[in-house]
Design an enzyme around this catalytic site. Structure first.
Site, PDB file in Angstrom:
ATOM      1  N   SER A 140       0.857  -1.196   0.000  1.00  0.00           N
ATOM      2  CA  SER A 140       0.000   0.000   0.000  1.00  0.00           C
ATOM      3  C   SER A 140       0.889   1.241   0.000  1.00  0.00           C
ATOM      4  O   SER A 140       2.095   1.150   0.260  1.00  0.00           O
ATOM      5  CB  SER A 140      -0.855  -0.030   1.276  1.00  0.00           C
ATOM      6  OG  SER A 140      -1.438   1.232   1.540  1.00  0.00           O
ATOM      7  N   TYR A 153      -3.662  -0.449  10.018  1.00  0.00           N
ATOM      8  CA  TYR A 153      -3.462  -0.663   8.578  1.00  0.00           C
ATOM      9  C   TYR A 153      -2.054  -0.206   8.181  1.00  0.00           C
ATOM     10  O   TYR A 153      -1.334  -0.926   7.475  1.00  0.00           O
ATOM     11  CB  TYR A 153      -4.533   0.112   7.798  1.00  0.00           C
ATOM     12  CG  TYR A 153      -4.546  -0.193   6.317  1.00  0.00           C
ATOM     13  CD1 TYR A 153      -5.176  -1.332   5.833  1.00  0.00           C
ATOM     14  CD2 TYR A 153      -3.934   0.661   5.403  1.00  0.00           C
ATOM     15  CE1 TYR A 153      -5.187  -1.616   4.472  1.00  0.00           C
ATOM     16  CE2 TYR A 153      -3.947   0.385   4.046  1.00  0.00           C
ATOM     17  CZ  TYR A 153      -4.577  -0.751   3.579  1.00  0.00           C
ATOM     18  OH  TYR A 153      -4.590  -1.032   2.229  1.00  0.00           O
TER      19      TYR A 153
HETATM   20  P1  NAP Z   1     -11.894  -5.065  -1.041  1.00  0.00           P
HETATM   21  O1  NAP Z   1     -12.695  -4.836  -2.247  1.00  0.00           O
HETATM   22  O2  NAP Z   1     -12.448  -4.785   0.304  1.00  0.00           O
HETATM   23  O3  NAP Z   1     -11.316  -6.551  -1.103  1.00  0.00           O
HETATM   24  C1  NAP Z   1     -10.697  -7.164  -0.006  1.00  0.00           C
HETATM   25  C2  NAP Z   1     -10.623  -8.639  -0.288  1.00  0.00           C
HETATM   26  O4  NAP Z   1     -10.044  -9.305   0.852  1.00  0.00           O
HETATM   27  C3  NAP Z   1     -11.996  -9.249  -0.492  1.00  0.00           C
HETATM   28  O5  NAP Z   1     -11.920 -10.300  -1.408  1.00  0.00           O
HETATM   29  C4  NAP Z   1     -12.290  -9.772   0.901  1.00  0.00           C
HETATM   30  O6  NAP Z   1     -13.267 -10.782   0.926  1.00  0.00           O
HETATM   31  C5  NAP Z   1     -10.941 -10.310   1.271  1.00  0.00           C
HETATM   32  N1  NAP Z   1     -10.868 -10.557   2.700  1.00  0.00           N
HETATM   33  C6  NAP Z   1     -10.899  -9.661   3.700  1.00  0.00           C
HETATM   34  N2  NAP Z   1     -10.877 -10.286   4.883  1.00  0.00           N
HETATM   35  C7  NAP Z   1     -10.833 -11.615   4.632  1.00  0.00           C
HETATM   36  C8  NAP Z   1     -10.827 -12.766   5.441  1.00  0.00           C
HETATM   37  N3  NAP Z   1     -10.854 -12.709   6.780  1.00  0.00           N
HETATM   38  N4  NAP Z   1     -10.789 -13.976   4.835  1.00  0.00           N
HETATM   39  C9  NAP Z   1     -10.783 -14.078   3.488  1.00  0.00           C
HETATM   40  N5  NAP Z   1     -10.801 -13.016   2.667  1.00  0.00           N
HETATM   41  C10 NAP Z   1     -10.834 -11.790   3.228  1.00  0.00           C
HETATM   42  O7  NAP Z   1     -10.595  -4.135  -1.092  1.00  0.00           O
HETATM   43  P2  NAP Z   1      -9.396  -4.049  -2.134  1.00  0.00           P
HETATM   44  O8  NAP Z   1      -9.087  -2.624  -2.243  1.00  0.00           O
HETATM   45  O9  NAP Z   1      -9.638  -4.840  -3.345  1.00  0.00           O
HETATM   46  O10 NAP Z   1      -8.244  -4.713  -1.242  1.00  0.00           O
HETATM   47  C11 NAP Z   1      -7.392  -5.734  -1.715  1.00  0.00           C
HETATM   48  C12 NAP Z   1      -6.012  -5.508  -1.133  1.00  0.00           C
HETATM   49  O11 NAP Z   1      -5.486  -4.306  -1.669  1.00  0.00           O
HETATM   50  C13 NAP Z   1      -6.002  -5.338   0.377  1.00  0.00           C
HETATM   51  O12 NAP Z   1      -4.864  -5.975   0.923  1.00  0.00           O
HETATM   52  C14 NAP Z   1      -5.884  -3.825   0.538  1.00  0.00           C
HETATM   53  O13 NAP Z   1      -5.299  -3.474   1.751  1.00  0.00           O
HETATM   54  C15 NAP Z   1      -4.995  -3.509  -0.632  1.00  0.00           C
HETATM   55  N6  NAP Z   1      -4.969  -2.105  -1.067  1.00  0.00           N
HETATM   56  C16 NAP Z   1      -6.081  -1.482  -1.524  1.00  0.00           C
HETATM   57  C17 NAP Z   1      -5.991  -0.168  -1.965  1.00  0.00           C
HETATM   58  C18 NAP Z   1      -7.157   0.594  -2.520  1.00  0.00           C
HETATM   59  O14 NAP Z   1      -7.030   1.784  -2.797  1.00  0.00           O
HETATM   60  N7  NAP Z   1      -8.297  -0.012  -2.728  1.00  0.00           N
HETATM   61  C19 NAP Z   1      -4.767   0.497  -1.906  1.00  0.00           C
HETATM   62  C20 NAP Z   1      -3.649  -0.175  -1.430  1.00  0.00           C
HETATM   63  C21 NAP Z   1      -3.752  -1.481  -1.020  1.00  0.00           C
HETATM   64  P3  NAP Z   1     -14.829 -10.372   1.146  1.00  0.00           P
HETATM   65  O15 NAP Z   1     -15.312  -9.814  -0.148  1.00  0.00           O
HETATM   66  O16 NAP Z   1     -15.448 -11.660   1.514  1.00  0.00           O
HETATM   67  O17 NAP Z   1     -14.850  -9.362   2.266  1.00  0.00           O
END
Ligand code: NAP
Length: 248
Positions: A140, A153
């Site tokens: 991130s 986080y």
């Molecule tokens: P998201 O849409 O909330 O997706 C998160 C994913 O992680 C979903 O598939 C979620 O499953 C899964 N997850 C969370 N807790 C879990 C658990 N206990 N067991 C199994 N699966 C779990 O958010 P995203 O932005 O795509 O995030 C993906 C990654 O990118 C994360 O590590 C986040 O920190 C990172 N990230 C995101 C951004 C951004 O701007 N969006 C920036 C930097 C890094 P469910 O759908 O079942 O909840």
């Protein structure tokens, strides 16, 4: 040249591939030729359709990655894989003065502890089989910065950057590449709260030189690169994909 990035015949285990960045990464890997093992708590039905449209196969494994408990089963059910993407992650927002132990533990356990022990379990299968593999951590901007009101986080993602380098030092000589993608600000469920806050949303957009938030498909190219032969000499890198955010 295209052979450098070809993932035909490879299998990629992607956590949290049902939505958001994990979906963008899984579909990108599939378009480059990989079959996908999607591990998570929600059914990855939409991703399975997108992977099928790319002519590849998706196998789903149901697991709550909020603890290390399912890891041995997940690795056994997945069978041999070539690529691991630790993408599943959560965020909890509150002022640091009020931040609870429960919010600290939930974020650290999912984002950092599970990422380490899943990396360990998959790397063991590679070392036992005397072969290499590719691990991609999803870091991130908060692997480099502190953010606001997201102390666990920031700690988990800074920890993941340290872990990426620590594992690279130990495993590079075994043919295992460990690298990280550090996404900037992307439109997913994770940033719903930020985008709902008009002031924060505007301030963020103003700082992104590319002039827009990222889309999950913006990660596909880097994911394919880090999963492919093209990155065989890359170890311990944390690659920002941020529309220029860190350049400001
Ligand atoms: P998201 O849409 O909330 O997706 C998160 C994913 O992680 C979903 O598939 C979620 O499953 C899964 N997850 C969370 N807790 C879990 C658990 N206990 N067991 C199994 N699966 C779990 O958010 P995203 O932005 O795509 O995030 C993906 C990654 O990118 C994360 O590590 C986040 O920190 C990172 N990230 C995101 C951004 C951004 O701007 N969006 C920036 C930097 C890094 P469910 O759908 O079942 O909840």
């Amino acid at each position: 040249m295209s052979g450098l990035f070809d993932l035909s015949g490879r299998i990629a285990l992607v956590t949290g591939a049902n939505t958001g960045l994990g979906q963008g990464i899984a579909v990108g890997l599939a378009q480059a030729g990989a079959d996908i093992v999607a591990v998570g708590r929600s059914a990855p039905d939409e991703t399975a359709k997108m992977v099928a449209a790319a002519g590849r196969k998706l196998t789903a494994i149901s697991a709550d990655l909020g603890s290390t408990e399912p890891i041995a089963r997940v690795v056994a059910e997945a069978g041999p894989v070539d690529i691991l993407v630790n993408n599943a992650g959560i965020i909890r927002r509150a002022d640091s003065l009020d931040f609870t132990e429960a919010d600290w533990d939930a974020v650290m356990d999912t984002n950092l502890k599970t990422a380490f022990f899943l990396s360990q379990a998959v790397a063991r299968t590679w070392v036992d089989a005397n072969r290499g593999g590719k691990i991609i951590q999803v870091a991130s901007m908060l692997s480099f910065q502190g953010g606001l009101r997201v102390p666990s986080y920031a700690a988990s993602k800074s920890g993941l950057a340290g872990l990426t380098k620590a594992l690279a030092n130990e495993w590079a000589g075994k043919g295992v590449n460990v690298n990280a993608i550090a996404p900037g600000y992307f439109t997913t469920n994770n940033t719903e709260g930020l985008r709902a806050d008009e002031t924060r949303s505007r301030q963020i957009l103003e700082r992104i030189p590319a002039g827009r938030w990222g889309l999950p498909e913006d990660l596909a190219g880097v994911a394919v690169f880090l999963a492919s032969r093209a990155s065989d000499y890359m170890h311990g890198a944390i690659v920002p994909v941020d529309g220029g955010w860190l350049a400001r």
